[in-house]
Design a protein around this motif. Sequence first.
Motif, PDB file in Angstrom:
ATOM      1  N   PRO A 140      -1.714 -12.966  15.354  1.00  0.00           N
ATOM      2  CA  PRO A 140      -0.693 -13.933  14.946  1.00  0.00           C
ATOM      3  C   PRO A 140       0.584 -13.247  14.454  1.00  0.00           C
ATOM      4  CG  PRO A 140      -2.796 -14.376  13.866  1.00  0.00           C
ATOM      5  CD  PRO A 140      -2.923 -13.061  14.554  1.00  0.00           C
ATOM      6  N   ALA A 141       1.714 -13.879  14.774  1.00  0.00           N
ATOM      7  CA  ALA A 141       3.006 -13.375  14.323  1.00  0.00           C
ATOM      8  C   ALA A 141       3.470 -14.128  13.073  1.00  0.00           C
ATOM      9  CB  ALA A 141       4.040 -13.524  15.434  1.00  0.00           C
ATOM     10  N   THR A 142       2.898 -15.298  12.811  1.00  0.00           N
ATOM     11  CA  THR A 142       3.259 -16.107  11.640  1.00  0.00           C
ATOM     12  C   THR A 142       1.980 -16.619  10.982  1.00  0.00           C
ATOM     13  OG1 THR A 142       3.339 -18.224  12.819  1.00  0.00           O
ATOM     14  CG2 THR A 142       5.356 -16.903  12.834  1.00  0.00           C
ATOM     15  N   ARG A 143       2.129 -17.407   9.932  1.00  0.00           N
ATOM     16  CA  ARG A 143       0.962 -17.981   9.249  1.00  0.00           C
ATOM     17  C   ARG A 143       0.411 -19.219   9.967  1.00  0.00           C
ATOM     18  NH1 ARG A 143      -0.787 -16.137   4.933  1.00  0.00           N
ATOM     19  NH2 ARG A 143      -1.640 -18.082   4.130  1.00  0.00           N
ATOM     20  N   THR A 144       1.054 -19.643  11.033  1.00  0.00           N
ATOM     21  CA  THR A 144       0.634 -20.850  11.742  1.00  0.00           C
ATOM     22  C   THR A 144       0.010 -20.484  13.079  1.00  0.00           C
ATOM     23  OG1 THR A 144       2.419 -22.101  10.721  1.00  0.00           O
ATOM     24  CG2 THR A 144       1.408 -23.062  12.673  1.00  0.00           C
ATOM     25  N   LEU A 145      -1.140 -21.093  13.337  1.00  0.00           N
ATOM     26  CA  LEU A 145      -1.817 -20.933  14.623  1.00  0.00           C
ATOM     27  C   LEU A 145      -1.912 -22.304  15.272  1.00  0.00           C
ATOM     28  CD1 LEU A 145      -3.530 -19.323  16.716  1.00  0.00           C
ATOM     29  CD2 LEU A 145      -5.540 -19.984  15.353  1.00  0.00           C
ATOM     30  N   ASP A 146      -1.407 -22.420  16.483  1.00  0.00           N
ATOM     31  CA  ASP A 146      -1.521 -23.650  17.260  1.00  0.00           C
ATOM     32  C   ASP A 146      -2.493 -23.423  18.409  1.00  0.00           C
ATOM     33  OD1 ASP A 146       0.497 -25.560  16.149  1.00  0.00           O
ATOM     34  OD2 ASP A 146       1.838 -23.864  16.558  1.00  0.00           O
ATOM     35  N   VAL A 147      -3.364 -24.411  18.623  1.00  0.00           N
ATOM     36  CA  VAL A 147      -4.293 -24.365  19.753  1.00  0.00           C
ATOM     37  C   VAL A 147      -4.072 -25.641  20.551  1.00  0.00           C
ATOM     38  CG1 VAL A 147      -6.690 -24.241  20.499  1.00  0.00           C
ATOM     39  CG2 VAL A 147      -5.986 -23.059  18.404  1.00  0.00           C
ATOM     40  N   ASP A 148      -3.629 -25.455  21.788  1.00  0.00           N
ATOM     41  CA  ASP A 148      -3.409 -26.585  22.691  1.00  0.00           C
ATOM     42  C   ASP A 148      -4.380 -26.479  23.852  1.00  0.00           C
ATOM     43  OD1 ASP A 148      -0.924 -28.012  21.692  1.00  0.00           O
ATOM     44  OD2 ASP A 148      -0.228 -25.932  21.757  1.00  0.00           O
ATOM     45  N   ILE A 149      -4.945 -27.621  24.214  1.00  0.00           N
ATOM     46  CA  ILE A 149      -5.846 -27.674  25.368  1.00  0.00           C
ATOM     47  C   ILE A 149      -5.269 -28.691  26.328  1.00  0.00           C
ATOM     48  CG2 ILE A 149      -8.175 -28.134  26.190  1.00  0.00           C
ATOM     49  CD1 ILE A 149      -9.129 -27.485  23.322  1.00  0.00           C
ATOM     50  N   ASP A 150      -5.051 -28.259  27.564  1.00  0.00           N
ATOM     51  CA  ASP A 150      -4.493 -29.140  28.585  1.00  0.00           C
ATOM     52  C   ASP A 150      -5.556 -29.394  29.650  1.00  0.00           C
ATOM     53  OD1 ASP A 150      -2.560 -30.648  30.012  1.00  0.00           O
ATOM     54  OD2 ASP A 150      -2.162 -28.905  31.285  1.00  0.00           O
ATOM     55  N   VAL A 151      -5.850 -30.678  29.852  1.00  0.00           N
ATOM     56  CA  VAL A 151      -6.788 -31.106  30.888  1.00  0.00           C
ATOM     57  C   VAL A 151      -6.021 -32.035  31.817  1.00  0.00           C
ATOM     58  CG1 VAL A 151      -8.919 -32.361  31.363  1.00  0.00           C
ATOM     59  CG2 VAL A 151      -8.762 -30.908  29.331  1.00  0.00           C
ATOM     60  N   LYS A 152      -6.073 -31.775  33.112  1.00  0.00           N
ATOM     61  CA  LYS A 152      -5.350 -32.605  34.080  1.00  0.00           C
ATOM     62  C   LYS A 152      -5.902 -34.023  34.105  1.00  0.00           C
ATOM     63  CE  LYS A 152      -4.071 -28.912  37.213  1.00  0.00           C
ATOM     64  NZ  LYS A 152      -4.170 -28.391  38.561  1.00  0.00           N
ATOM     65  N   ASP A 153      -5.006 -34.981  34.340  1.00  0.00           N
ATOM     66  CA  ASP A 153      -5.436 -36.371  34.487  1.00  0.00           C
ATOM     67  C   ASP A 153      -6.474 -36.470  35.600  1.00  0.00           C
ATOM     68  OD1 ASP A 153      -3.753 -37.265  32.503  1.00  0.00           O
ATOM     69  OD2 ASP A 153      -2.140 -37.836  33.871  1.00  0.00           O
ATOM     70  N   GLY A 154      -7.512 -37.202  35.343  1.00  0.00           N
ATOM     71  CA  GLY A 154      -8.583 -37.373  36.319  1.00  0.00           C
ATOM     72  C   GLY A 154      -9.753 -36.430  36.116  1.00  0.00           C
ATOM     73  N   ASP A 155      -9.534 -35.294  35.434  1.00  0.00           N
ATOM     74  CA  ASP A 155     -10.638 -34.383  35.140  1.00  0.00           C
ATOM     75  C   ASP A 155     -11.417 -34.915  33.944  1.00  0.00           C
ATOM     76  OD1 ASP A 155      -9.737 -32.774  37.160  1.00  0.00           O
ATOM     77  OD2 ASP A 155      -9.087 -31.120  35.880  1.00  0.00           O
ATOM     78  N   ARG A 156     -12.726 -34.782  33.973  1.00  0.00           N
ATOM     79  CA  ARG A 156     -13.576 -35.214  32.848  1.00  0.00           C
ATOM     80  C   ARG A 156     -14.274 -33.994  32.297  1.00  0.00           C
ATOM     81  NH1 ARG A 156     -17.708 -38.569  33.075  1.00  0.00           N
ATOM     82  NH2 ARG A 156     -17.364 -38.992  30.909  1.00  0.00           N
ATOM     83  N   VAL A 157     -13.765 -33.497  31.187  1.00  0.00           N
ATOM     84  CA  VAL A 157     -14.342 -32.293  30.585  1.00  0.00           C
ATOM     85  C   VAL A 157     -14.482 -32.451  29.086  1.00  0.00           C
ATOM     86  CG1 VAL A 157     -13.388 -30.796  32.376  1.00  0.00           C
ATOM     87  CG2 VAL A 157     -12.134 -31.107  30.274  1.00  0.00           C
ATOM     88  N   GLY A 158     -15.453 -31.751  28.561  1.00  0.00           N
ATOM     89  CA  GLY A 158     -15.605 -31.596  27.122  1.00  0.00           C
ATOM     90  C   GLY A 158     -15.236 -30.164  26.793  1.00  0.00           C
ATOM     91  N   THR A 159     -14.463 -29.966  25.740  1.00  0.00           N
ATOM     92  CA  THR A 159     -14.023 -28.623  25.374  1.00  0.00           C
ATOM     93  C   THR A 159     -14.460 -28.295  23.958  1.00  0.00           C
ATOM     94  OG1 THR A 159     -11.903 -29.433  24.555  1.00  0.00           O
ATOM     95  CG2 THR A 159     -11.991 -28.739  26.864  1.00  0.00           C
ATOM     96  N   ALA A 160     -14.607 -27.020  23.686  1.00  0.00           N
ATOM     97  CA  ALA A 160     -14.908 -26.560  22.322  1.00  0.00           C
ATOM     98  C   ALA A 160     -14.360 -25.149  22.182  1.00  0.00           C
ATOM     99  CB  ALA A 160     -16.404 -26.583  22.051  1.00  0.00           C
ATOM    100  N   TYR A 161     -13.932 -24.839  20.970  1.00  0.00           N
ATOM    101  CA  TYR A 161     -13.485 -23.482  20.685  1.00  0.00           C
ATOM    102  C   TYR A 161     -13.739 -23.167  19.225  1.00  0.00           C
ATOM    103  CZ  TYR A 161      -9.340 -25.552  18.572  1.00  0.00           C
ATOM    104  OH  TYR A 161      -8.502 -26.291  17.785  1.00  0.00           O
ATOM    105  N   ARG A 162     -13.817 -21.862  18.969  1.00  0.00           N
ATOM    106  CA  ARG A 162     -14.000 -21.365  17.606  1.00  0.00           C
ATOM    107  C   ARG A 162     -13.068 -20.171  17.464  1.00  0.00           C
ATOM    108  NH1 ARG A 162     -19.678 -20.164  17.223  1.00  0.00           N
ATOM    109  NH2 ARG A 162     -19.190 -18.654  18.824  1.00  0.00           N
ATOM    110  N   VAL A 163     -12.214 -20.190  16.447  1.00  0.00           N
ATOM    111  CA  VAL A 163     -11.322 -19.070  16.168  1.00  0.00           C
ATOM    112  C   VAL A 163     -11.861 -18.393  14.910  1.00  0.00           C
ATOM    113  CG1 VAL A 163      -8.964 -18.356  15.628  1.00  0.00           C
ATOM    114  CG2 VAL A 163      -9.352 -20.292  17.150  1.00  0.00           C
ATOM    115  N   ARG A 164     -11.979 -17.063  14.964  1.00  0.00           N
ATOM    116  CA  ARG A 164     -12.530 -16.321  13.832  1.00  0.00           C
ATOM    117  C   ARG A 164     -11.736 -15.040  13.633  1.00  0.00           C
ATOM    118  NH1 ARG A 164     -16.128 -12.810  16.700  1.00  0.00           N
ATOM    119  NH2 ARG A 164     -16.480 -13.668  18.761  1.00  0.00           N
ATOM    120  N   ARG A 165     -11.759 -14.575  12.401  1.00  0.00           N
ATOM    121  CA  ARG A 165     -11.108 -13.307  12.062  1.00  0.00           C
ATOM    122  C   ARG A 165     -11.993 -12.151  12.536  1.00  0.00           C
ATOM    123  NH1 ARG A 165     -10.924 -16.437   7.608  1.00  0.00           N
ATOM    124  NH2 ARG A 165      -8.884 -17.201   7.007  1.00  0.00           N
ATOM    125  N   GLN A 166     -11.364 -11.052  12.883  1.00  0.00           N
ATOM    126  CA  GLN A 166     -12.142  -9.875  13.262  1.00  0.00           C
ATOM    127  C   GLN A 166     -12.431  -9.026  12.058  1.00  0.00           C
ATOM    128  OE1 GLN A 166     -10.375  -7.708  16.493  1.00  0.00           O
ATOM    129  NE2 GLN A 166     -11.314  -9.104  17.959  1.00  0.00           N
TER     130      GLN A 166
END
Length: 166
Positions: A140-166
Amino acid sequence: MPHLTRSMAGVLTVAALLAGTATACTTSPTAPPLELDALPPTPSARVTAPSDQELERTARKRLDTAETDDGSFVLLSSSTGSSHDQDTRVTPGRTLTADLTCTGKGTATFVLSSGKAKVSKRLDCGGTTTAGVTSVELTPATRTLDVDIDVKDGDRVGTAYRVRRQ
């Protein structure tokens, strides 16, 4: 009169042939007897598509089975379709690892960004049997983290993510 008898004989012969043919078709020894009150055959069982909740739950379960180092989570989320999340508690300069997964039919593009730092990963959700979790890193370059997920219209998906410190 002989002409009339021959015509009648021809008509009777044709009638007898037709009657014999009709009887042979309806009383075949190999065909089962017709039942007047029998129900029509039922169609084969239809395979139903998983619900949005099932797609999301399957994606979350994949993250549960993926190994993590120390459990130092920053952000954990699951959804169906496109989404946006933000966390304002990240430490600039400290590398983060994001575990990404999706299920269903279609693709999902995950974009993690913090200031000018940005990483994008497109996943093929590959039906409901693909069991992969993909990891990406971002510093990260700043204190803010944005996570965007883009799914095309018509696609049927379930998404999941986990962000963790190293």
